[in-house]
Design an enzyme around this catalytic site. Structure first.
Site, PDB file in Angstrom:
ATOM      1  N   SER A  38      -5.338   2.349  -3.973  1.00 40.43           N
ATOM      2  CA  SER A  38      -4.928   2.383  -2.564  1.00 40.43           C
ATOM      3  C   SER A  38      -5.260   3.749  -1.981  1.00 40.43           C
ATOM      4  O   SER A  38      -4.757   4.775  -2.451  1.00 40.43           O
ATOM      5  CB  SER A  38      -3.425   2.151  -2.441  1.00 40.43           C
ATOM      6  OG  SER A  38      -3.030   2.443  -1.104  1.00 40.43           O
TER       7      SER A  38
ATOM      8  N   MET B 184      -0.047  -0.626   8.102  1.00 41.41           N
ATOM      9  CA  MET B 184       1.388  -0.629   8.436  1.00 41.41           C
ATOM     10  C   MET B 184       1.585  -0.488   9.946  1.00 41.41           C
ATOM     11  O   MET B 184       0.855   0.251  10.595  1.00 41.41           O
ATOM     12  CB  MET B 184       2.070   0.553   7.747  1.00 41.41           C
ATOM     13  CG  MET B 184       1.891   0.556   6.242  1.00 41.41           C
ATOM     14  SD  MET B 184       2.733   1.966   5.513  1.00 41.41           S
ATOM     15  CE  MET B 184       2.291   1.728   3.794  1.00 41.41           C
TER      16      MET B 184
ATOM     17  N   MET C 258       0.846  -5.130   6.339  1.00 49.23           N
ATOM     18  CA  MET C 258       2.312  -5.021   6.393  1.00 49.23           C
ATOM     19  C   MET C 258       2.691  -4.961   7.866  1.00 49.23           C
ATOM     20  O   MET C 258       3.004  -3.897   8.418  1.00 49.23           O
ATOM     21  CB  MET C 258       2.761  -3.771   5.626  1.00 49.23           C
ATOM     22  CG  MET C 258       2.660  -3.948   4.120  1.00 49.23           C
ATOM     23  SD  MET C 258       2.698  -2.398   3.218  1.00 49.23           S
ATOM     24  CE  MET C 258       0.959  -1.966   3.304  1.00 49.23           C
TER      25      MET C 258
ATOM     26  N   ASP D  97       1.732  -4.224  -6.875  1.00 51.98           N
ATOM     27  CA  ASP D  97       1.511  -3.086  -5.984  1.00 51.98           C
ATOM     28  C   ASP D  97       2.782  -2.266  -5.837  1.00 51.98           C
ATOM     29  O   ASP D  97       3.787  -2.769  -5.329  1.00 51.98           O
ATOM     30  CB  ASP D  97       1.064  -3.650  -4.624  1.00 51.98           C
ATOM     31  CG  ASP D  97       0.787  -2.584  -3.574  1.00 51.98           C
ATOM     32  OD1 ASP D  97       0.848  -1.391  -3.881  1.00 51.98           O
ATOM     33  OD2 ASP D  97       0.493  -2.991  -2.426  1.00 51.98           O
TER      34      ASP D  97
ATOM     35  N   MET E 257       5.028  -7.274  -4.685  1.00 55.20           N
ATOM     36  CA  MET E 257       5.400  -5.880  -4.408  1.00 55.20           C
ATOM     37  C   MET E 257       6.406  -5.395  -5.454  1.00 55.20           C
ATOM     38  O   MET E 257       7.437  -6.039  -5.689  1.00 55.20           O
ATOM     39  CB  MET E 257       6.034  -5.754  -3.011  1.00 55.20           C
ATOM     40  CG  MET E 257       5.084  -5.927  -1.842  1.00 55.20           C
ATOM     41  SD  MET E 257       3.594  -4.905  -1.897  1.00 55.20           S
ATOM     42  CE  MET E 257       4.288  -3.248  -1.989  1.00 55.20           C
TER      43      MET E 257
ATOM     44  N   HIS F 139      -4.203  -5.229   2.860  1.00 58.33           N
ATOM     45  CA  HIS F 139      -2.795  -5.604   2.745  1.00 58.33           C
ATOM     46  C   HIS F 139      -2.119  -5.335   4.081  1.00 58.33           C
ATOM     47  O   HIS F 139      -1.849  -4.180   4.426  1.00 58.33           O
ATOM     48  CB  HIS F 139      -2.178  -4.759   1.607  1.00 58.33           C
ATOM     49  CG  HIS F 139      -0.725  -4.974   1.389  1.00 58.33           C
ATOM     50  ND1 HIS F 139       0.028  -4.144   0.573  1.00 58.33           N
ATOM     51  CD2 HIS F 139       0.133  -5.918   1.861  1.00 58.33           C
ATOM     52  CE1 HIS F 139       1.280  -4.567   0.564  1.00 58.33           C
ATOM     53  NE2 HIS F 139       1.367  -5.632   1.333  1.00 58.33           N
TER      54      HIS F 139
ATOM     55  N   ASP G  50      -3.924  -0.298   2.915  1.00 57.96           N
ATOM     56  CA  ASP G  50      -2.547  -0.561   3.326  1.00 57.96           C
ATOM     57  C   ASP G  50      -2.397  -0.356   4.823  1.00 57.96           C
ATOM     58  O   ASP G  50      -2.462   0.776   5.311  1.00 57.96           O
ATOM     59  CB  ASP G  50      -1.598   0.386   2.577  1.00 57.96           C
ATOM     60  CG  ASP G  50      -1.395  -0.046   1.142  1.00 57.96           C
ATOM     61  OD1 ASP G  50      -1.028  -1.212   0.934  1.00 57.96           O
ATOM     62  OD2 ASP G  50      -1.602   0.782   0.233  1.00 57.96           O
TER      63      ASP G  50
ATOM     64  N   HIS H   9      -8.026  -0.887  -2.025  1.00 56.42           N
ATOM     65  CA  HIS H   9      -6.818  -1.459  -1.411  1.00 56.42           C
ATOM     66  C   HIS H   9      -6.502  -0.689  -0.135  1.00 56.42           C
ATOM     67  O   HIS H   9      -6.340   0.538  -0.162  1.00 56.42           O
ATOM     68  CB  HIS H   9      -5.664  -1.374  -2.412  1.00 56.42           C
ATOM     69  CG  HIS H   9      -4.417  -2.079  -1.976  1.00 56.42           C
ATOM     70  ND1 HIS H   9      -4.233  -3.439  -2.102  1.00 56.42           N
ATOM     71  CD2 HIS H   9      -3.281  -1.610  -1.409  1.00 56.42           C
ATOM     72  CE1 HIS H   9      -3.034  -3.773  -1.652  1.00 56.42           C
ATOM     73  NE2 HIS H   9      -2.434  -2.675  -1.215  1.00 56.42           N
TER      74      HIS H   9
HETATM   75  C1  DX5 Z   1       3.282   0.446  -0.350  1.00 57.37           C
HETATM   76  C2  DX5 Z   1       1.818   0.081  -0.423  1.00 57.37           C
HETATM   77  C3  DX5 Z   1       1.201   0.412  -1.724  1.00 57.37           C
HETATM   78  C4  DX5 Z   1       1.194   1.865  -2.040  1.00 57.37           C
HETATM   79  C5  DX5 Z   1       1.095   2.071  -3.515  1.00 57.37           C
HETATM   80  O1  DX5 Z   1       3.747   0.114   0.894  1.00 57.37           O
HETATM   81  O2  DX5 Z   1       1.641  -1.306  -0.202  1.00 57.37           O
HETATM   82  O3  DX5 Z   1      -0.113  -0.117  -1.810  1.00 57.37           O
HETATM   83  O4  DX5 Z   1       0.128   2.531  -1.442  1.00 57.37           O
HETATM   84  O5  DX5 Z   1       1.225   3.421  -3.725  1.00 57.37           O
HETATM   85  P1  DX5 Z   1       1.773   3.996  -5.120  1.00 57.37           P
HETATM   86  O6  DX5 Z   1       0.785   3.541  -6.147  1.00 57.37           O
HETATM   87  O7  DX5 Z   1       1.784   5.439  -4.885  1.00 57.37           O
HETATM   88  O8  DX5 Z   1       3.122   3.393  -5.320  1.00 57.37           O
HETATM   89 ZN    ZN Z   2      -0.443  -2.291  -0.685  1.00 56.72          ZN
END
Ligand code: DX5
Ligand code: ZN
Length: 219
Positions: free
Chosen positions: A11, A40, A72, A179, A141, A70, A38, A36
């Site tokens: 990620s 948000m 969110m 994840d 998750m 991903h 992310d 990956h």
């Molecule tokens: C959390 C994300 C993850 C995150 C993982 O909201 O969906 O993908 O980046 O990061 P680490 O590996 O640092 O937990």
């Molecule tokens: Zn993620």
């Protein structure tokens, strides 16, 4: 039994955000192809990350990488077309928010991307059961989404086992991705339970060689 090849999907949330292209380059230089991403919205999760413009810019620099996206978001259905056009290869949406989930999964498929669904640590895995025949990937998750660098929530392990059992029983081939909080020390247990796709932000950028060794991806 369906055997998917094991993938590590770093990620870039864990990369230097002043130079995300360098973050992707490090993934490529490690011999990996999954990235990956992310995304948000500050509503579904209490944080903002980056949007489709950043994905598009990275796609321009890295045409051959697999963009595992991903979302969110409270309203992911409003952004599927945008992220697909930006270069997403796989789009994962959460089942928790109230939006037209079935139509959204269909739209992802029609637009030619792979389809993923995700659930938060507190969401029972049975809530996904009716969707399994329509997805390419289930994202479990192992932290409450929103931030990198949190500790692994072991409740993910039983969900992984259950999803692997259902995959066999139903004769399906979806990937099982996990994840959040993955490290070189806990990744083996995720793989042993049946996960085949591992997301890691913090650990990849700080300790990537050990993580890849623990996964059997390097000597
Ligand atoms: C959390 C994300 C993850 C995150 C993982 O909201 O969906 O993908 O980046 O990061 P680490 O590996 O640092 O937990
Ligand atoms: Zn993620």
């Amino acid at each position: 039994m369906v055997e998917n090849s094991v993938q590590l999907a770093p990620s870039i949330l864990g990369a230097d955000h002043s130079n995300l292209a360098e973050g992707v380059l490090r993934i490529k230089q490690a011999g990996l192809s999954w990235v990956h991403l992310d995304i948000m919205d500050g509503h579904f999760v209490p944080n903002l990350s980056f949007g489709a413009g950043v994905v598009k810019a990275l796609r321009g620099k890295f045409p051959g990488m697999f963009f595992d996206t991903h979302l969110m978001l409270d309203n992911p259905h409003l952004y599927i077309d945008m992220f697909r056009k930006a270069g997403a290869d796989l789009i994962t949406v959460h089942i928790e928010p109230d939006y037209p989930l079935d139509g959204t999964l269909e739209e992802i498929r029609v637009l030619g991307a792979q389809v993923g669904v995700s659930l938060n640590p507190k969401t029972p895995v049975a809530e996904l059961y009716g969707l399994l025949g329509r997805v390419d990937l289930v994202l479990v998750m192992s932290v409450q989404p929103g931030f990198g660098g949190q500790s692994f929530d072991a409740s993910a392990l039983d969900k992984i086992s259950t999803l692997a059992k259902w995959r066999d029983e139903l004769g399906l081939g979806y990937r099982i991705e996990v994840d959040g909080g993955i490290t070189a020390a806990n990744v083996r247990e995720c793989l042993d339970r049946g996960a085949d796709t591992i997301v890691a932000g913090t650990e990849f950028y700080k300790n990537g060689a050990a993580l890849m060794r623990a996964m059997g991806l390097s000597d």
